[in-house]
Design a protein around this motif. Structure first.
Motif, mmCIF file in Angstrom:
data_model
loop_
_atom_site.group_PDB
_atom_site.id
_atom_site.type_symbol
_atom_site.label_atom_id
_atom_site.label_comp_id
_atom_site.label_asym_id
_atom_site.label_seq_id
_atom_site.Cartn_x
_atom_site.Cartn_y
_atom_site.Cartn_z
ATOM 1 N N ALA A 158 0.830 -1.210 0.000
ATOM 2 C CA ALA A 158 0.000 0.000 0.000
ATOM 3 C C ALA A 158 0.861 1.256 0.000
ATOM 4 C CB ALA A 158 -0.920 -0.011 1.221
ATOM 5 N N HIS A 159 1.986 1.207 0.734
ATOM 6 C CA HIS A 159 2.886 2.365 0.749
ATOM 7 C C HIS A 159 3.451 2.628 -0.639
ATOM 8 C CE1 HIS A 159 6.208 4.990 1.882
ATOM 9 N NE2 HIS A 159 7.030 4.148 1.279
ATOM 10 N N HIS A 160 3.915 1.559 -1.314
ATOM 11 C CA HIS A 160 4.496 1.743 -2.645
ATOM 12 C C HIS A 160 3.443 2.222 -3.644
ATOM 13 C CE1 HIS A 160 8.511 0.315 -1.877
ATOM 14 N NE2 HIS A 160 8.069 -0.804 -1.336
ATOM 15 N N ILE A 161 2.253 1.638 -3.584
ATOM 16 C CA ILE A 161 1.219 2.028 -4.539
ATOM 17 C C ILE A 161 0.793 3.480 -4.312
ATOM 18 C CG2 ILE A 161 -1.156 1.586 -5.254
ATOM 19 C CD1 ILE A 161 -0.666 -1.365 -4.829
ATOM 20 N N THR A 162 0.683 3.866 -3.058
ATOM 21 C CA THR A 162 0.335 5.269 -2.774
ATOM 22 C C THR A 162 1.381 6.209 -3.365
ATOM 23 O OG1 THR A 162 -0.783 4.619 -0.743
ATOM 24 C CG2 THR A 162 -0.128 6.923 -0.948
ATOM 25 N N GLY A 163 2.663 5.835 -3.200
ATOM 26 C CA GLY A 163 3.717 6.666 -3.786
ATOM 27 C C GLY A 163 3.635 6.721 -5.291
ATOM 28 N N TYR B 27 10.111 11.032 -13.335
ATOM 29 C CA TYR B 27 8.962 10.523 -12.582
ATOM 30 C C TYR B 27 8.641 9.079 -12.963
ATOM 31 C CZ TYR B 27 7.670 14.983 -10.479
ATOM 32 O OH TYR B 27 7.666 16.122 -9.722
ATOM 33 N N LEU B 28 8.713 8.775 -14.247
ATOM 34 C CA LEU B 28 8.412 7.410 -14.682
ATOM 35 C C LEU B 28 9.428 6.411 -14.125
ATOM 36 C CD1 LEU B 28 7.405 8.040 -18.414
ATOM 37 C CD2 LEU B 28 5.914 7.630 -16.448
ATOM 38 N N GLY B 29 10.696 6.806 -14.051
ATOM 39 C CA GLY B 29 11.714 5.924 -13.475
ATOM 40 C C GLY B 29 11.446 5.632 -12.004
ATOM 41 N N GLU B 30 11.037 6.639 -11.249
ATOM 42 C CA GLU B 30 10.722 6.431 -9.839
ATOM 43 C C GLU B 30 9.499 5.529 -9.682
ATOM 44 O OE1 GLU B 30 10.241 10.259 -8.152
ATOM 45 O OE2 GLU B 30 12.371 10.783 -8.254
ATOM 46 N N MET B 31 8.513 5.696 -10.548
ATOM 47 C CA MET B 31 7.334 4.841 -10.496
ATOM 48 C C MET B 31 7.702 3.393 -10.819
ATOM 49 S SD MET B 31 4.613 7.341 -12.418
ATOM 50 C CE MET B 31 3.394 6.039 -12.547
ATOM 51 N N GLU B 32 8.595 3.187 -11.778
ATOM 52 C CA GLU B 32 9.015 1.824 -12.123
ATOM 53 C C GLU B 32 9.752 1.164 -10.961
ATOM 54 O OE1 GLU B 32 11.718 -0.508 -15.477
ATOM 55 O OE2 GLU B 32 11.726 1.680 -15.352
ATOM 56 N N ALA B 33 10.625 1.921 -10.294
ATOM 57 C CA ALA B 33 11.365 1.357 -9.160
ATOM 58 C C ALA B 33 10.422 0.974 -8.024
ATOM 59 C CB ALA B 33 12.409 2.364 -8.663
ATOM 60 N N ALA B 34 9.440 1.861 -7.737
ATOM 61 C CA ALA B 34 8.491 1.548 -6.672
ATOM 62 C C ALA B 34 7.652 0.323 -7.017
ATOM 63 C CB ALA B 34 7.590 2.756 -6.412
ATOM 64 N N GLY B 35 7.229 0.203 -8.271
ATOM 65 C CA GLY B 35 6.456 -0.954 -8.672
ATOM 66 C C GLY B 35 7.260 -2.240 -8.608
ATOM 67 N N THR B 36 8.549 -2.162 -8.986
ATOM 68 C CA THR B 36 9.405 -3.348 -8.931
ATOM 69 C C THR B 36 9.580 -3.827 -7.498
ATOM 70 O OG1 THR B 36 10.588 -2.620 -10.919
ATOM 71 C CG2 THR B 36 11.681 -4.252 -9.502
#
Length: 383
Positions: A191-196, A218-227
């Protein structure tokens, strides 16, 4: 490290063998004194032949029970074929071996074979009485003794079976509770990662209208959080979560210092190595919480079961792709600290550690004292 369970099993087999030998000797002496001559020999040999499978069948009793009762039936037939000059079978020493087989079968085997082995006891006793010829006072006394021994074996076997079933039920409940708690923690992490990711996506939409060249960051940070979120989910896939009894996640290694200080005030001197307990290691949340939980459970066991401990060491080491936490004390050995006795805290810890792909061991240290050690894999982060 010596396995205390294997050592205990060897002691049990040796003790039971001594009991069998004493029973055979007492029986042989009684027959030699009353019947005279060599009449004690056939019954002693038959009893020994039945007691050997009883010793071998303490853990896997099915085929030893078949062999033991088959030998008992053969002894009865042999006595009948020889006439009534020999003492009746089954003898008390033989019945003791059959009783051990019955008790082991009732404790371990499935219901149908356990019931079959149990029913074979009175069949053998009655068949022996019928084969011995006309009833007498001595024969009735031996038969009554055999029946009493068989009844005691049935009672002991059923009691042990119920105790084992209760222990398995409690252990399964502990495992289930541990899985649910780990699943709750997984929920919080994801939930923390998805919220971010949602916040970053919203920011990327705004930036795309004002400064499109920054959208890639921004897209790179989203990819890292999703991974990271997907990696955490894969490590504990299959665990169920009960949202109705959710509880806050346990603190990680950043709380080991406070944990050590609290236990130091309650019991022996506790030393943390390294002093920060790996607070800045950057491990995944499920690893940090498990390190904390293993240390807390091991320190709790020291307070409960090792009053003679003078010092305790909590060591956290990070190796190639893994982290190890070990809690070791210098208390003298005590029966209450047998790894298969006491509470079920270590069962829950083992379930948690193994669900993350790690391993946990607990037992006496070669130089004295007790040690609880857990090794957990730490995923390698891509640069």
């Amino acid at each position: 490290m010596t396995d205390p369970g294997a050592w205990g099993r060897r002691v049990s087999v040796a003790g039971l063998g001594a009991v069998f030998l004493a029973a055979i000797i007492v029986q042989a002496a009684a027959i030699a004194q009353s019947w005279g001559s060599w009449y004690w020999a056939p019954g002693s040999a038959a009893a020994a032949a039945v007691c050997v499978p009883a010793l071998l069948g303490l853990r896997r009793p099915l085929w030893p029970a078949v062999a033991g009762f088959g030998l008992a039936a053969a002894a009865i037939i042999g006595v009948r074929a020889a006439g009534t000059d020999l003492p009746a079978e089954p003898s008390p020493a033989m019945t003791l071996g059959l009783a051990v087989l019955t008790c082991s079968a009732l404790r371990i085997l499935a219901p149908v074979p356990a019931a079959a082995v149990t029913a074979a006891g009175p069949v053998v006793i009655v068949a022996g009485q019928l084969a011995a010829g006309p009833p007498s006072a001595g024969l009735a006394a031996v038969t009554a003794l055999d029946g009493l021994v068989w009844t005691a074996a049935v009672g002991a076997g059923l009691s042990l079976r119920l105790l084992d079933a209760r222990a398995r039920g409690v252990a399964e409940q502990v495992r289930r509770d541990e899985r649910l708690e780990l699943a709750r923690e997984l929920h919080d992490v994801v939930a923390h990662h998805i919220t971010g990711m949602v916040v970053q996506a919203q920011g990327a939409q705004v930036v795309a209208r004002r400064n499109p060249e920054q959208v890639g960051e921004y897209l790179g940070e989203m990819e890292a959080a999703g991974t990271e979120a997907l990696a955490a989910m894969r490590r504990v896939v299959g665990l169920l979560r009960d949202a109705d009894d959710a509880a806050p996640a346990s603190p990680g290694p950043e709380g080991l210092g406070a944990l050590v200080e609290r236990f130091r005030r309650q019991g022996p001197e506790v030393r943390l190595s390294p002093p920060d307990g790996g607070a800045d290691a950057g491990w995944p949340p499920e690893v940090t919480t498990t390190v904390y939980r293993v240390a807390r459970e091991a320190l709790t066991n020291v307070l409960r079961h090792a009053p003679g401990a003078r010092s305790v060491t909590v060591a956290v080491e990070e190796g190639a792709g893994c982290v190890t936490v070990e809690v070791a004390d210098d208390a003298p050995a005590a029966p209450a600290r047998h790894p298969h006795r006491g509470g079920y805290g270590l069962i829950g810890m083992r379930e948690r550690v193994e669900s993350l792909g790690g391993s946990l061991s607990a037992g006496p240290r070669p130089g004295g004292g007790w040690s609880v050690s857990a090794t957990l894999p730490v995923p390698t982060r891509e640069p």
